[in-house]
Design a protein around this motif. Structure first.
Motif, PDB file in Angstrom:
ATOM      1  N   UNK A 195       0.821  -1.207   0.000  1.00  0.00           N
ATOM      2  CA  UNK A 195       0.000   0.000   0.000  1.00  0.00           C
ATOM      3  C   UNK A 195       0.857   1.262   0.000  1.00  0.00           C
ATOM      4  N   UNK A 196       1.970   1.212   0.749  1.00  0.00           N
ATOM      5  CA  UNK A 196       2.832   2.388   0.872  1.00  0.00           C
ATOM      6  C   UNK A 196       3.870   2.483  -0.244  1.00  0.00           C
ATOM      7  N   UNK A 197       3.962   1.455  -1.087  1.00  0.00           N
ATOM      8  CA  UNK A 197       4.902   1.480  -2.201  1.00  0.00           C
ATOM      9  C   UNK A 197       6.339   1.179  -1.816  1.00  0.00           C
ATOM     10  N   UNK A 198       6.530   0.427  -0.715  1.00  0.00           N
ATOM     11  CA  UNK A 198       7.886   0.055  -0.290  1.00  0.00           C
ATOM     12  C   UNK A 198       8.274  -1.257  -0.958  1.00  0.00           C
ATOM     13  N   UNK A 199       9.118  -1.174  -1.955  1.00  0.00           N
ATOM     14  CA  UNK A 199       9.494  -2.345  -2.740  1.00  0.00           C
ATOM     15  C   UNK A 199      10.696  -3.051  -2.116  1.00  0.00           C
ATOM     16  N   UNK A 200      10.974  -4.240  -2.630  1.00  0.00           N
ATOM     17  CA  UNK A 200      12.097  -5.012  -2.133  1.00  0.00           C
ATOM     18  C   UNK A 200      13.381  -4.692  -2.880  1.00  0.00           C
ATOM     19  N   UNK A 201      14.425  -5.443  -2.553  1.00  0.00           N
ATOM     20  CA  UNK A 201      15.732  -5.271  -3.189  1.00  0.00           C
ATOM     21  C   UNK A 201      15.647  -5.719  -4.648  1.00  0.00           C
ATOM     22  N   UNK A 202      16.086  -4.863  -5.589  1.00  0.00           N
ATOM     23  CA  UNK A 202      16.002  -5.198  -7.013  1.00  0.00           C
ATOM     24  C   UNK A 202      17.286  -5.844  -7.538  1.00  0.00           C
ATOM     25  N   UNK A 203      18.199  -6.197  -6.644  1.00  0.00           N
ATOM     26  CA  UNK A 203      19.426  -6.870  -7.070  1.00  0.00           C
ATOM     27  C   UNK A 203      19.097  -8.281  -7.539  1.00  0.00           C
ATOM     28  N   UNK A 204      19.596  -8.726  -8.697  1.00  0.00           N
ATOM     29  CA  UNK A 204      19.313 -10.077  -9.180  1.00  0.00           C
ATOM     30  C   UNK A 204      19.772 -11.139  -8.177  1.00  0.00           C
ATOM     31  N   UNK A 205      19.031 -12.224  -8.127  1.00  0.00           N
ATOM     32  CA  UNK A 205      19.370 -13.311  -7.204  1.00  0.00           C
ATOM     33  C   UNK A 205      20.691 -13.950  -7.610  1.00  0.00           C
ATOM     34  N   UNK A 206      21.573 -14.094  -6.647  1.00  0.00           N
ATOM     35  CA  UNK A 206      22.892 -14.697  -6.875  1.00  0.00           C
ATOM     36  C   UNK A 206      22.983 -15.966  -6.030  1.00  0.00           C
ATOM     37  N   UNK A 207      22.813 -17.114  -6.675  1.00  0.00           N
ATOM     38  CA  UNK A 207      22.810 -18.385  -5.966  1.00  0.00           C
ATOM     39  C   UNK A 207      24.112 -18.650  -5.230  1.00  0.00           C
ATOM     40  N   UNK A 208      25.213 -18.309  -5.860  1.00  0.00           N
ATOM     41  CA  UNK A 208      26.509 -18.571  -5.229  1.00  0.00           C
ATOM     42  C   UNK A 208      26.694 -17.710  -3.983  1.00  0.00           C
ATOM     43  N   UNK A 209      26.306 -16.455  -4.089  1.00  0.00           N
ATOM     44  CA  UNK A 209      26.422 -15.560  -2.927  1.00  0.00           C
ATOM     45  C   UNK A 209      25.521 -16.026  -1.792  1.00  0.00           C
ATOM     46  N   UNK A 210      24.318 -16.485  -2.158  1.00  0.00           N
ATOM     47  CA  UNK A 210      23.385 -16.971  -1.141  1.00  0.00           C
ATOM     48  C   UNK A 210      23.943 -18.190  -0.418  1.00  0.00           C
TER      49      UNK A 210
END
Length: 426
Positions: A195-210
């Protein structure tokens, strides 16, 4: 008359701002001196005998384990893993905050400790991302209350000791209600952020980093598995599990993560000792309070009165819920459980309510007190972390209180949530 003097003196002392533990003890002394039915030495004897218990040893050990985990970098590593998996959703940081609080709850067993450990990391980040301060601080305060619901939980230990209910069963009964509350908070945070327009992180998912983040946090992630797995596999008791948790936290902080210096260790132990001392004074005095009630058969009289008030278990349970919510506004969880459980336990069992289910309902009801004024200790901790006024936190907490009360009603009137895992494991 005994009950009148006991409760009236307690209320007067609390109004005079006497510390809770001392107020409970003094009310017992006033009652004993007024009627002379017990020796003046009874309070001192009970202070010793009430704390001379093997299960109670779990309390200082879990407090120490939670403090060592918080100081040893565990919460920061858990935050990294949660951000990698949930940070890309709408309101990602809000969702991550709830997830980290849920996981840290399985480490600390304390609501305020969870708020302090997690809030100090996520609050600055969320404010920089554009989240409103009132929402952020209220979210951390509400999510921190899960710390006493997901096992291990210090209030569950106290309830078990007070009523003779199995602490292992209490821990098992708290798993699904704790997860449900976390899921409800996540759902609210998602839709409000949308509702407030607070979006998430737009960095692409990095499997190796995860995978690297998961590997770095492996010792933190293994903690609840070792503790709870050891209890239900029969390897150790809840009290022994608390000792294992403290040793494990020390080894992780000093030898694995290497973030606990000798100075930090002594500072953490000192803080844990201060907390333990406060809890033990309350425990001893509240045990005296409960024994005087039992000797005078006050719990039986209250049970009979409530059963005459209504014969419907659903109505009586609702009355108890309202009572616990009101008590939670003005009294901390520890003394509330120690004082009220001997009174309400006979009422609940006479209505056919399972002791474990009633214990979970009691803990969840009083946990909401962490976020309700005027006591609301989580509110004070959150306001201090965010360097904001208490009014700012209270402004954002109202929706969270509402959704948690609605969730409490589900937990209270759907006992299977608390008992299904007991039937599976037992």
């Amino acid at each position: 008359m005994t009950a009148t003097v006991l409760f009236l003196s307690l209320v007067v002392l609390l109004i005079l701002n006497v510390p809770v533990g001392i107020a409970i003890g003094l009310s017992c002394v006033v009652t004993i001196l007024s009627f002379g039915t017990l020796s003046e030495l009874y309070v001192a004897q009970t202070l010793v005998s009430a704390t001379d218990s093997f299960p109670i040893m779990a309390i200082p050990l879990f407090i120490l384990a939670g403090d060592l985990m918080g100081a040893g970098g565990v919460s920061r590593r858990i935050l990294g893993v949660a951000s990698a998996f949930f940070g890309r959703f709408t309101g990602g940081l809000a969702i991550v905050t709830v997830v980290v609080c849920m996981f840290f709850a399985a480490v600390s067993g304390s609501g305020p400790a969870t708020v302090a450990a997690v809030g100090s990391m996520v609050v600055p980040t969320m404010l920089e991302a554009g989240y409103s301060k009132s929402f952020v601080l209220a979210l951390v305060a509400a999510a921190g209350s899960i710390g006493v619901i997901i096992p291990p939980s210090i209030p569950m230990v106290l309830y078990g000791v007070s009523t003779g209910t199995s602490i292992s069963n209490m821990f098992l009964g708290g798993v699904l209600p704790g997860l449900l509350i976390g899921l409800v908070l996540i759902t609210y945070a998602y839709f409000y952020s949308r509702k407030m327009g607070w979006k998430g992180d737009d960095t692409p998912f990095d499997g190796r980093k995860t995978l690297c983040l998961v590997w770095e946090a492996k010792w933190a992630l293994l903690n609840p598995v070792i503790i709870l797995g050891g209890i239900y596999a029969g390897i150790f008791t809840p009290t022994e599990a608390a000792a294992v948790a403290a040793v494990y936290a020390f080894v992780c902080g000093v030898f694995i993560h290497r973030e606990l210096s000798p100075r930090d260790i002594f500072k953490t132990i000192a803080g844990s000792c201060a907390t333990t001392g406060t809890v033990m004074v309350i425990l001893g005095c509240a045990s005296t309070f409960a024994r005087i009630l039992t000797i005078e058969q006050i719990p039986v009289a209250i049970a009979d009165f409530m059963l005459q008030f209504s014969s419907s278990p659903a109505v009586l349970l609702l009355v108890i819920l309202v009572m616990l919510l009101l008590v939670g506004c003005v009294m901390d969880t520890t003394p509330a459980i120690l004082v009220l459980s001997p009174i309400l336990y006979p009422v609940a069992t006479s209505m056919g309510i399972d002791p474990v289910h009633f214990g979970i309902v009691m803990v969840v009801s009083l946990a909401i007190g962490f976020i309700t004024p005027p006591l609301g200790i989580n509110l004070f901790v959150a306001s201090r972390i965010g360097n904001a006024s208490l009014g700012t936190v209270i402004k954002g907490i109202v929706p969270f209180v509402i959704v948690m009360i609605l969730t409490l009603l589900v937990i209270a009137y759907v006992p299977q949530l608390s008992l299904v895992l007991l039937s599976v494991f037992n």
